[in-house]
Each structure stands twice: as C-alpha cells, then as structure tokens.
Design a protein around this motif. Structure first.
Motif, PDB file in Angstrom:
ATOM      1  N   LEU A   1      14.213  -4.852   7.740  1.00 39.69           N
ATOM      2  CA  LEU A   1      13.965  -6.282   7.599  1.00 39.69           C
ATOM      3  C   LEU A   1      15.133  -7.060   8.189  1.00 39.69           C
ATOM      4  O   LEU A   1      16.288  -6.653   8.060  1.00 39.69           O
ATOM      5  N   LEU A   2      14.830  -8.166   8.842  1.00 35.89           N
ATOM      6  CA  LEU A   2      15.859  -9.094   9.308  1.00 35.89           C
ATOM      7  C   LEU A   2      15.756 -10.352   8.451  1.00 35.89           C
ATOM      8  O   LEU A   2      14.696 -10.971   8.355  1.00 35.89           O
ATOM      9  N   TRP A   3      16.897 -10.679   7.833  1.00 32.95           N
ATOM     10  CA  TRP A   3      16.936 -11.775   6.874  1.00 32.95           C
ATOM     11  C   TRP A   3      17.696 -12.961   7.455  1.00 32.95           C
ATOM     12  O   TRP A   3      18.835 -12.837   7.894  1.00 32.95           O
ATOM     13  N   PHE A   4      17.037 -14.110   7.466  1.00 32.70           N
ATOM     14  CA  PHE A   4      17.591 -15.356   7.971  1.00 32.70           C
ATOM     15  C   PHE A   4      17.743 -16.328   6.804  1.00 32.70           C
ATOM     16  O   PHE A   4      17.234 -16.097   5.713  1.00 32.70           O
ATOM     17  N   LYS A   5      18.417 -17.413   7.034  1.00 33.10           N
ATOM     18  CA  LYS A   5      18.486 -18.458   6.023  1.00 33.10           C
ATOM     19  C   LYS A   5      17.085 -19.012   5.798  1.00 33.10           C
ATOM     20  O   LYS A   5      16.495 -19.654   6.668  1.00 33.10           O
ATOM     21  N   GLY A   6      16.508 -18.718   4.626  1.00 31.63           N
ATOM     22  CA  GLY A   6      15.179 -19.209   4.297  1.00 31.63           C
ATOM     23  C   GLY A   6      14.041 -18.508   5.000  1.00 31.63           C
ATOM     24  O   GLY A   6      12.920 -19.031   5.017  1.00 31.63           O
ATOM     25  N   HIS A   7      14.273 -17.307   5.539  1.00 31.59           N
ATOM     26  CA  HIS A   7      13.222 -16.653   6.307  1.00 31.59           C
ATOM     27  C   HIS A   7      13.465 -15.151   6.334  1.00 31.59           C
ATOM     28  O   HIS A   7      14.593 -14.685   6.132  1.00 31.59           O
ATOM     29  N   ILE A   8      12.402 -14.383   6.601  1.00 27.26           N
ATOM     30  CA  ILE A   8      12.540 -12.932   6.704  1.00 27.26           C
ATOM     31  C   ILE A   8      11.398 -12.381   7.553  1.00 27.26           C
ATOM     32  O   ILE A   8      10.323 -12.986   7.655  1.00 27.26           O
ATOM     33  N   GLY A   9      11.649 -11.245   8.209  1.00 28.77           N
ATOM     34  CA  GLY A   9      10.627 -10.595   9.019  1.00 28.77           C
ATOM     35  C   GLY A   9      10.970  -9.143   9.236  1.00 28.77           C
ATOM     36  O   GLY A   9      12.013  -8.642   8.790  1.00 28.77           O
ATOM     37  N   LEU A  10      10.098  -8.439   9.955  1.00 25.91           N
ATOM     38  CA  LEU A  10      10.239  -7.001  10.189  1.00 25.91           C
ATOM     39  C   LEU A  10      10.638  -6.734  11.634  1.00 25.91           C
ATOM     40  O   LEU A  10       9.947  -7.158  12.570  1.00 25.91           O
ATOM     41  N   TYR A  11      11.761  -6.032  11.802  1.00 21.93           N
ATOM     42  CA  TYR A  11      12.194  -5.612  13.140  1.00 21.93           C
ATOM     43  C   TYR A  11      11.279  -4.486  13.605  1.00 21.93           C
ATOM     44  O   TYR A  11      11.097  -3.484  12.909  1.00 21.93           O
TER      45      TYR A  11
ATOM     46  N   PRO B   1       0.805  -1.229   0.000  1.00 17.62           N
ATOM     47  CA  PRO B   1       0.000   0.000   0.000  1.00 17.62           C
ATOM     48  C   PRO B   1       0.836   1.277   0.000  1.00 17.62           C
ATOM     49  O   PRO B   1       0.343   2.339  -0.399  1.00 17.62           O
ATOM     50  N   PHE B   2       2.096   1.178   0.422  1.00 15.85           N
ATOM     51  CA  PHE B   2       2.966   2.350   0.472  1.00 15.85           C
ATOM     52  C   PHE B   2       3.758   2.529  -0.821  1.00 15.85           C
ATOM     53  O   PHE B   2       4.598   3.419  -0.921  1.00 15.85           O
ATOM     54  N   GLY B   3       3.480   1.671  -1.808  1.00  7.80           N
ATOM     55  CA  GLY B   3       4.166   1.782  -3.083  1.00  7.80           C
ATOM     56  C   GLY B   3       5.595   1.293  -3.037  1.00  7.80           C
ATOM     57  O   GLY B   3       6.421   1.717  -3.843  1.00  7.80           O
ATOM     58  N   ILE B   4       5.906   0.375  -2.123  1.00  7.61           N
ATOM     59  CA  ILE B   4       7.260  -0.179  -2.019  1.00  7.61           C
ATOM     60  C   ILE B   4       7.238  -1.615  -2.528  1.00  7.61           C
ATOM     61  O   ILE B   4       6.551  -2.468  -1.976  1.00  7.61           O
ATOM     62  N   TRP B   5       7.989  -1.849  -3.593  1.00 11.00           N
ATOM     63  CA  TRP B   5       8.023  -3.160  -4.238  1.00 11.00           C
ATOM     64  C   TRP B   5       9.050  -4.052  -3.565  1.00 11.00           C
ATOM     65  O   TRP B   5      10.209  -3.670  -3.405  1.00 11.00           O
ATOM     66  N   LEU B   6       8.638  -5.229  -3.152  1.00 11.60           N
ATOM     67  CA  LEU B   6       9.547  -6.242  -2.640  1.00 11.60           C
ATOM     68  C   LEU B   6       9.526  -7.444  -3.568  1.00 11.60           C
ATOM     69  O   LEU B   6       8.455  -7.822  -4.061  1.00 11.60           O
ATOM     70  N   PRO B   7      10.682  -8.077  -3.802  1.00 10.19           N
ATOM     71  CA  PRO B   7      10.718  -9.302  -4.614  1.00 10.19           C
ATOM     72  C   PRO B   7       9.950 -10.424  -3.942  1.00 10.19           C
ATOM     73  O   PRO B   7       9.454 -10.286  -2.814  1.00 10.19           O
ATOM     74  N   ARG B   8       9.888 -11.575  -4.627  1.00  4.75           N
ATOM     75  CA  ARG B   8       9.046 -12.663  -4.153  1.00  4.75           C
ATOM     76  C   ARG B   8       9.591 -13.395  -2.933  1.00  4.75           C
ATOM     77  O   ARG B   8       8.864 -13.644  -1.983  1.00  4.75           O
ATOM     78  N   ASN B   9      10.883 -13.781  -2.943  1.00  4.44           N
ATOM     79  CA  ASN B   9      11.338 -14.675  -1.873  1.00  4.44           C
ATOM     80  C   ASN B   9      12.245 -13.974  -0.874  1.00  4.44           C
ATOM     81  O   ASN B   9      12.721 -12.853  -1.097  1.00  4.44           O
ATOM     82  N   SER B  10      12.478 -14.640   0.239  1.00  3.15           N
ATOM     83  CA  SER B  10      13.210 -14.028   1.348  1.00  3.15           C
ATOM     84  C   SER B  10      14.648 -13.702   0.979  1.00  3.15           C
ATOM     85  O   SER B  10      15.190 -12.676   1.409  1.00  3.15           O
ATOM     86  N   SER B  11      15.288 -14.554   0.180  1.00  6.42           N
ATOM     87  CA  SER B  11      16.668 -14.298  -0.207  1.00  6.42           C
ATOM     88  C   SER B  11      16.779 -13.025  -1.034  1.00  6.42           C
ATOM     89  O   SER B  11      17.664 -12.197  -0.811  1.00  6.42           O
TER      90      SER B  11
END
Length: 470
Positions: free
Chosen positions: A386-396, A342-352
C-alpha cells in the motif's frame, strides 16, 4: 499584398496562436487515456504464486473474524461520549451547508444536536446485525452537511455527516438511540456511528451461536442479488461482504449427493449455502439460507496471489467514487478494505490507520520525490504494497512498462489544480490506475504535488518478521 506585409501578418498570427496556447488550460488527465485501466494488465511473471504461506493466511483469517465479530463479544459501550459525539463539537464550529446548498440554520442544528440525547449515553448495550447495506452517519440524520460548496474539494460528494458504509451481515453492538427512535448508535468492528433503525436486527444468543458457524464465505463481485429458496429478494451483496456458510445445509446436500438425489455438475459443489440476516417487523434478526454460485461467493480465505488481487480489483475498476461509502460507492480506503476482505486480511476503516496499523509500515517522510520513487521500485511488492498519502491510500501494482513510474490502483476524486490563483480539481471520480505523476502534464497541476503528499508505504503481512501479521 507584397511579400514583406504577408510575412509580417503570418508572424502576427503565429504569435497570437502561441499566446492563446499559453493561456489555455488543458483538460482531462493523460494517465487515464494512456494507461490500460485494468489491474490485470500489469501482472508480473509468476503472478499466480502465493504471496503468503497457508499457515500465515490462516492466522490472518482468524484475526479477520476476531475483528469482524468483535462487537458481539463486547457487553457494553467502548466509546467515551466525546468520541461518540465528536460531530457535535466539530461541526458546531463550522458553517455547514445543506442539501439546498444554503447554510444550516441554528434552529435546525440545535434540533439535530438535541436528537442525540447525549446526556443519557450510553442508554443500552444490545447485540445486533446489519440486515441491509447501510450508512454509518456522524449524527442521526440522512441530510448532508457540506463545507463551502464554492471551494475546491468541498460540496458534493463530500457530505461530512457520512462516516462509513457497512455491508449486510455486519455484526453490531447498539449502545444508544435517538430521541425519535429512528436511529441507533452502533459500534461495528471497523467503525461506529448512527445507523437507521430499520437497517438493524436484534440478535439473541441462539442467533449469534448459529450464525458463527466457523466457516465463512466472501462475495467475489458487486451487486449479487440475494434471494431466498422461495425466490423472495433478501438483499444485495458487494465485494467485501462476508456471510457464514450454512454447515447444516452443506451436510444435507452432501448426503443427498451421495445418495444420488442431487446431481452434481463436474463432480463438485457448484453453489454455497450461506446464512443471510433479515429483519422481522418486530425488529429481530432471522437468518435465511441462500444458495449462491461459486462464481459469486467463495470460501474464505481465497488463495492470495497478485493474479487474484488483480481479478478482484477489476471487479471495482471504473466504479464511481463514494466519500465514506456514499450511495454504496467506495472511497480510497473502502476500496482497499473490500479488495483484501476475500483473502481474510482485515484493514482498518480510514487511510491513516491503514497506513500505520497494517503489515510493516515504511516511512517516506521528508524524502524527495526521486528517493521516494526509488524506494518504492526497490522495496515495493507489486499488488501487495500500500502507498499511503496524506488523506489517501492505494495499491502499488508495479512500474509502468513504458516510463518506469510506479503505478497506483486507487479510488481517487481528482488532481489538485491551481489556475490564475483559483484552486480546483481535475476530477477522476473513480477507481483507476495512474502513475504518481498523474495530472502533471496539465498547466494547472504542480510538479511533484502527489509525491509531496506521499507519507509512506506498507508492506502487507507476510509472516516473515515478528509481529508482521496484524
């Protein structure tokens, strides 16, 4: 019973209780009970302050729409055969299990491979649009392909045929068809794969020109029922769905309002007319105007702040985990994509990709848990890192006010466990708020297990550094 015998019996019983306690495995995850499961509960002071300037957000929105409509600007397939049909080689080497938890038979597998008509790819290049929420599959089947269901982290819901989900209104380039015509291979801005033919509507130049109005709106929550002016069901929109605003309908309503034909409540527009694509019996796409209240559909880009991010996060909070968008649920990367859309910020598909291709990545490779923790607390921007893990991602979303541990908003299946030599999962299975030590209070969860998987953090686009707007 004399005193000595009584004391000896008490000691034996106490020892038994201790041994039983040591041999028992704890259940549940403490973070889910101790932490408020609302993103808005951890908002910092001045949480309504804009995170970027209007100029930067305008650039981000332009980038979003460029990616979104990218398939309509391509005149031919962009994927090599080995990329498009990666599932054939990958799963052909694996022992897969079907919906009955029995191994896929060789004849069944060979029939599926043949259905793809790989030798004739690409067989077309037609612009289209998703006319309903649908899945992108690795191969042309809605049947699952599980790895060994007896192993931890495998079996349901990890259907490896599930690549992604796309929402209604997603522009597509169709480049191939299955032998039975029931499936199309398509490219979207953020993914590719096989989609059911009845989820696709063909678009001509006139449709595409009319659909790209230049003014766009985003769904602000899930399960928004779409109905035509006549009341017919036109689909379901979820957070992350994008529609063009019907400029002609807005101009007409504005003119009617000026003439007193339309009564405006509170002196402002209370609904947005958006264009929703539907599929005709012949397979062509048509656009119908659907009016939606501003509580459901808002103009893009929405003002970007921690407060607004928390509000949209709480729309999804607690919803079930969905591997690759299975059952229109979200996995970790899909939750982040839809949160920022909704904020117009494009993120790719996968966590990597999200961990490497957005904003400013900061590597945490090779560092201890203590150093990673310190770097997050020092440099991380709550609700915008964003915090990026091996095979995972989330929002701090900031530090836990009680323990000081970094808090993570993430759609997660569960914590890894090992008990008496057997691997398992302490299932969370939803979007939740946890620390980076979730599950460590359990006897079967290794200390630092989640920190060990942490690869980096991503400072989201701010426009302050050259090249940071991506």
């Amino acid at each position: 019973m004399n005193g000595a015998r009584y004391l000896r019996l008490v000691a034996i019983l106490a020892a038994c209780f201790i041994l039983c306690a040591c041999g028992a495995r704890r259940e549940g995850i403490a973070d889910l009970e101790k932490l408020q499961q609302r993103a808005a509960a951890y908002l910092p002071d001045e949480s309504g302050r804009p995170l970027v300037t209007p100029e930067v957000q305008k650039d981000l929105q332009a980038r979003y729409m460029e990616k979104f409509f990218g398939p309509w600007r391509n005149g031919k397939a962009t994927l090599a055969p080995e990329v498009a049909f990666w599932g054939t080689a990958t799963f052909g080497r694996k022992k897969g299990f079907g919906e009955n938890l029995q191994p896929w038979s060789l004849p069944r597998w060979e029939a599926l491979v043949a259905m793809q008509l790989e030798s004739s790819y690409p067989s077309m290049a037609r612009h289209a649009i998703a006319t309903r929420n649908t899945s992108f599959r690795v191969m042309p089947t809605d049947k699952p392909f599980f790895y060994d269901p007896a192993k931890a982290g495998e079996g349901y819901p990890f259907d490896y045929m599930q690549n992604s989900a796309v929402w209604i209104g997603t522009p597509l380039l169709v480049t191939h068809a299955s032998a039975d015509g029931a499936w199309y291979f398509a490219e979207a801005g953020m993914t590719y794969g096989w989609v059911p033919a009845d989820a696709v509507g063909w678009t001509d130049e006139a449709f595409r020109t009319a659909y790209m109005t230049g003014i766009y709106a985003a769904a602000l929550h899930d399960r928004i029922v779409l109905r035509t002016d006549a009341g017919a069901f036109a689909g379901m929109a979820h957070l992350g769905t994008v529609f063009p605003v019907s400029v002609s309908a807005m101009m007409l309503e504005s003119a009617q309002a000026a003439e007193g034909v339309v009564a405006e409540q509170g002196g402002g527009v209370q609904a947005l007319p958006v264009l929703v694509p539907l599929r005709t019996v012949e397979g062509d796409a048509i656009a119908v105007s659907v009016r939606l209240p501003l509580t459901a559909m808002g103009l893009m880009p929405q003002p970007l702040s921690a407060q607004a991010l928390a509000r949209f996060a709480d729309v999804m909070m607690g919803q079930p985990y969905g591997w690759g968008g299975l059952l229109e649920n979200r996995d970790c990367s899909a939750a982040m994509r839809d949160l920022f859309a909704p904020f117009g910020i494009w993120l790719p598909r996968n966590s990597s990709q999200q961990g490497k291709e957005v904003g400013t990545p900061v590597s945490l490779e090779g560092k201890s848990a203590a150093v990673k923790r310190a770097m997050i607390l020092e440099a991380g921007i709550p609700y915008y890192t964003l915090l990026w893990f091996k095979g995972h991602i989330g929002l701090y979303i900031g530090p836990d006010p009680v323990t000081g541990e970094p808090l993570l908003l993430h759609d997660v299946w569960g914590a890894r466990t090992t008990w008496k030599g057997v691997d398992g999962r302490a299932v969370v299975g939803r979007l939740a708020v946890t620390t980076l030590r979730f599950g460590e209070e359990r006897d079967d969860v290794q200390k630092d297990w989640f920190y060990d998987r942490l690869r980096g953090m991503v400072l989201m686009p701010s426009g302050e550094a050259s090249g940071s707007v991506q």
